[in-house]
Design an enzyme around this catalytic site. Structure first.
Site, PDB file in Angstrom:
ATOM      1  CB  VAL A 151      -0.865   0.298   0.958  1.00 34.28           C
ATOM      2  CG1 VAL A 151      -1.829   0.889   1.715  1.00 34.28           C
ATOM      3  CG2 VAL A 151      -1.484  -1.425   1.405  1.00 34.28           C
ATOM      4  N   GLY A 159       7.029   2.551 -14.766  1.00 32.97           N
ATOM      5  CA  GLY A 159       7.121   2.068 -13.644  1.00 32.97           C
ATOM      6  C   GLY A 159       5.876   1.682 -13.386  1.00 32.97           C
ATOM      7  CE  LYS A 219      -2.048  -0.583  -4.311  1.00 30.77           C
ATOM      8  NZ  LYS A 219      -1.164   0.386  -5.129  1.00 30.77           N
TER       9      LYS A 219
HETATM   10  N1  HSE Z   1       0.580   0.019  -9.900  1.00 26.70           N
HETATM   11  C1  HSE Z   1       0.464  -0.136  -8.946  1.00 26.70           C
HETATM   12  C2  HSE Z   1       0.077   1.895  -8.927  1.00 26.70           C
HETATM   13  C3  HSE Z   1       1.510  -0.571  -8.437  1.00 26.70           C
HETATM   14  O1  HSE Z   1      -0.094   2.384  -9.793  1.00 26.70           O
HETATM   15  O2  HSE Z   1      -0.306   2.256  -7.773  1.00 26.70           O
HETATM   16  C4  HSE Z   1       1.609   0.208  -6.663  1.00 26.70           C
HETATM   17  O3  HSE Z   1       0.688  -0.513  -5.947  1.00 26.70           O
END
Ligand code: HSE
Length: 337
Positions: A152, A207, A225
């Site tokens: 989270v 990323g 989350k």
């Molecule tokens: N894909 C997730 C986001 C990565 O964009 O928050 C972090 O948990």
């Protein structure tokens, strides 16, 4: 501390870089000198060296193990279960791609490590979102640590704040922006007039996005989350599927501009209490503190009985940020054992 890493994508590679860059600093400040003994990925198999892999080389060859030189074992089709049970390691780091439907195969691997009395640090959200009570019990039974800070808000210490910093208080509920991909997209669509597709491509390049970005844009990553927070903060297991979840797919740059003209800004907002949770895009008034949280940042406002509202804002996605959470969890284990 001997580390075994599963998953060598954005996060795993950032972790190698961080461990390498910070080696002297970690040794000097904390007397912490971990060695990485194994890396496993589904496509590359297992790279293993009981005396520790060379981090500089790993960094250079990324996930192309064939280029790794020096003493090591490379097995394309290893029996991972057996390695997890017998392998000479102390901490399993689970950084493979999240599956929020089943939590697998990561959950089985985490169970295997815990029952073999190995500590576990996971940034993979599925196992914690779906099976936290069982995994926590297994860790307790076997006298090992299970840590999941990076699940989270990536490296921003939401769990440490809620579970340690606010341990004396009761948390009644929370509200937050818990997905970096969508927050970045909404920011770029509003401020740079990017199309939805362009904004998503940028979030992927940075990323931020999951391997399958559907989980981000349709709200499931944020819901995962919320599940983790529900189980960890309220002791109420609630699967993502048991919440009301929607995403940002229906929003265009024109919708965001229109909201802005009315003094509002769209955010993908999580609302959670012990009674239930929801994830949905909301056009917040600009006076709302969450409306000012931009780009890849995340935020969480915890409603407490003793302190009123406590808000944490920080980086919520990305390789270095998530690898920072792993390193913090490793340091917590190092302090405790
Ligand atoms: N894909 C997730 C986001 C990565 O964009 O928050 C972090 O948990």
């Amino acid at each position: 501390m001997r580390l075994f890493l599963i998953g060598f994508g954005t996060v795993g590679q950032s972790l190698i870089t961080l461990l390498h860059q910070r080696a002297d600093d970690l040794q000097a400040r904390y007397g912490f000198a971990p060695s990485l003994v194994g890396v496993y990925t589904r496509s590359q198999g297992l790279l293993y060296a009981p005396d520790g892999l060379d981090l500089a080389q790993l960094q250079a060859c990324a996930a192309h193990y064939a280029q790794y030189e020096g003493p090591h074992l490379h097995d394309f089709q290893p029996n991972v279960d057996r390695t997890l049970r017998d392998g000479g390691y102390d901490v399993l780091i689970e950084a493979s791609a999240t599956d929020l439907q089943t939590g697998q195969p990561a959950t089985d691997r985490i169970e295997r490590a815990l029952t073999s009395r190995k500590h576990v640090v996971t940034v993979n959200k599925g196992p914690i979102a779906l099976y936290y009570p069982r995994l926590r019990e297994l860790a307790r039974e076997h006298g090992v640590h299970l840590r999941y800070e990076g699940t989270v808000m990536a490296g921003t210490p939401s769990m440490a704040l809620a579970l340690e910093g606010l341990a004396a208080a009761r948390i009644r509920g929370l509200r937050g922006i818990l997905n970096g991909t969508t927050n970045y997209m909404l920011t770029q669509m509003e401020q740079e007039s990017l199309s939805y597709e362009q904004a998503l491509a940028q979030a992927q390049a940075l990323g931020y996005a999951e391997a399958d970005p559907t989980a981000d844009v349709d709200g499931w990553d944020a819901a995962g989350k919320a599940s983790i927070l529900s189980a960890a903060l309220f002791g109420v297991p609630r699967s993502p599927q048991a919440m009301s979840v929607s995403g940002i797919r229906h929003l265009s740059a024109a919708d965001l501009a229109e909201a802005r003209a009315q003094g509002r800004r769209y955010k993908l907002v999580v609302r959670l209490t012990p009674e239930g949770g929801q994830v949905q895009a909301e056009a917040l008034p600009l006076s709302d503190p969450l409306a000012g949280v931009m780009g890849g940042l995340n935020a969480i406002t915890l409603e407490t009985d003793l302190l009123g509202e406590v808000t944490l804002i920080g980086s919520g996605a990305g390789g270095t940020s998530t690898a920072t959470a792993i390193l913090n969890d490793l340091l917590a284990i190092h302090r405790a054992v």
